[in-house]
Design an enzyme around this catalytic site. Sequence first.
Site, mmCIF file in Angstrom:
data_model
loop_
_atom_site.group_PDB
_atom_site.id
_atom_site.type_symbol
_atom_site.label_atom_id
_atom_site.label_comp_id
_atom_site.label_asym_id
_atom_site.label_seq_id
_atom_site.Cartn_x
_atom_site.Cartn_y
_atom_site.Cartn_z
ATOM 1 N N GLY A 289 -7.451 90.187 -8.026
ATOM 2 C CA GLY A 289 -6.095 90.513 -7.598
ATOM 3 C C GLY A 289 -4.998 89.826 -8.362
ATOM 4 N N SER A 290 -5.258 89.408 -9.608
ATOM 5 C CA SER A 290 -4.202 88.689 -10.324
ATOM 6 C C SER A 290 -3.035 89.606 -10.699
ATOM 7 C CB SER A 290 -4.759 87.985 -11.569
ATOM 8 O OG SER A 290 -5.137 88.907 -12.559
ATOM 9 N N MET B 219 -11.459 99.322 -8.552
ATOM 10 C CA MET B 219 -12.534 99.822 -9.407
ATOM 11 C C MET B 219 -13.294 100.971 -8.739
ATOM 12 S SD MET B 219 -11.744 97.880 -11.802
ATOM 13 C CE MET B 219 -12.980 97.802 -13.076
ATOM 14 N N LEU C 189 -11.670 108.140 -8.307
ATOM 15 C CA LEU C 189 -10.996 108.776 -7.162
ATOM 16 C C LEU C 189 -11.196 110.289 -7.187
ATOM 17 C CD1 LEU C 189 -7.759 106.674 -7.577
ATOM 18 C CD2 LEU C 189 -9.519 106.362 -5.815
ATOM 19 N N ASN D 22 -1.606 103.020 -12.236
ATOM 20 C CA ASN D 22 -2.801 102.229 -12.522
ATOM 21 C C ASN D 22 -2.542 101.394 -13.763
ATOM 22 O OD1 ASN D 22 -5.594 101.428 -12.388
ATOM 23 N ND2 ASN D 22 -6.015 102.819 -14.090
ATOM 24 N N HIS E 298 -4.733 99.801 -16.911
ATOM 25 C CA HIS E 298 -6.049 99.875 -17.555
ATOM 26 C C HIS E 298 -6.037 98.962 -18.779
ATOM 27 C CE1 HIS E 298 -9.905 101.556 -18.676
ATOM 28 N NE2 HIS E 298 -9.464 101.625 -19.913
ATOM 29 N N GLU F 253 -8.192 113.028 -14.015
ATOM 30 C CA GLU F 253 -9.097 112.599 -15.079
ATOM 31 C C GLU F 253 -9.023 111.085 -15.233
ATOM 32 O OE1 GLU F 253 -10.156 113.781 -19.704
ATOM 33 O OE2 GLU F 253 -8.401 114.637 -18.741
ATOM 34 N N GLU G 196 -0.883 91.813 -19.251
ATOM 35 C CA GLU G 196 -0.914 92.672 -18.056
ATOM 36 C C GLU G 196 0.021 92.137 -16.980
ATOM 37 O OE1 GLU G 196 -4.698 94.127 -16.458
ATOM 38 O OE2 GLU G 196 -5.696 93.430 -18.260
HETATM 39 C C1 GAR Z 1 -7.541 93.976 -14.938
HETATM 40 O O1 GAR Z 1 -7.802 93.563 -16.245
HETATM 41 C C2 GAR Z 1 -7.264 95.469 -14.892
HETATM 42 O O2 GAR Z 1 -6.582 95.938 -16.015
HETATM 43 C C3 GAR Z 1 -8.670 96.014 -14.847
HETATM 44 O O3 GAR Z 1 -9.370 95.153 -14.001
HETATM 45 C C4 GAR Z 1 -8.794 93.841 -14.069
HETATM 46 C C5 GAR Z 1 -8.462 93.430 -12.664
HETATM 47 O O4 GAR Z 1 -8.024 92.093 -12.625
HETATM 48 N N1 GAR Z 1 -8.683 97.364 -14.365
HETATM 49 C C6 GAR Z 1 -9.545 98.292 -14.773
HETATM 50 O O5 GAR Z 1 -10.439 98.063 -15.554
HETATM 51 C C7 GAR Z 1 -9.343 99.675 -14.177
HETATM 52 N N2 GAR Z 1 -10.039 100.651 -14.915
HETATM 53 P P1 GAR Z 1 -7.198 91.558 -11.370
HETATM 54 O O6 GAR Z 1 -8.018 91.911 -10.114
HETATM 55 O O7 GAR Z 1 -7.140 90.082 -11.569
HETATM 56 O O8 GAR Z 1 -5.860 92.211 -11.364
#
Ligand code: GAR
Length: 209
Positions: free
Chosen positions: A12-13, A90, A93, A107, A109, A143, A174
Amino acid sequence: MKNIVILISGRGSNMEAVVRALDAEQWPARIAAVISNKPEAKGLEFAQARGIPTAVVANKDFASRAEFDAALQETIDCFSPDLVVLAGFMRILTAPFVEHYAGRMLNIHPSLLPLFPGLGTHQQAIDAGVAEHGATVHFVTAELDHGPAVAQARVPVLPGDTEDTLAARVLIEEHKLYPTAVRLFVEDRLVIEDGNVRILDRAAEPTSI
Ligand code: GAR
């Protein structure tokens, strides 16, 4: 005041980065809820400590993807969301779920889409020998990891990078990129035109009749 519902599956960062930016910059928005498909998601603790309502809709309790998505939608809609933010959520959907939130679900990614959709993006980038990698915020469409891009952040791929070192470099970006993109939505500055996102300099004027 816009209602934001954030979906997480783990650490959840990114959720935390959005919550902190909203508070620090006083956006005209509130985090109505943080919802996880995993009861053990670490991010739930941060949300609870901030007094944000949390809920768990555990995918393991449902026989099918369609039933899970229906239950998740019902829970999300209890919080009247203007925007649904997928932050490390993750799950693949179903089309009806995605359609229900069309134009109001974002989202993040960890790749420069359309490069490297799916899982293992950092290793994919290293294996492909690209010089740059990064992250993309996009509106969600049926998609997987497609949909109109709102913004991207780029980092170099350095000699000797491992999946972990590259992921850490991308994650720093991010945490700046996602709050920036969510804020643009909150300020009504994102317009989807012909499958592309246009960013307005300032919020759209209400259209007069
Ligand atoms: C993040 O790097 C996000 O971009 C990725 O999962 C991580 C979650 O980190 N998302 C995906 O891969 C979606 N396809 P977080 O829980 O610390 O935010």
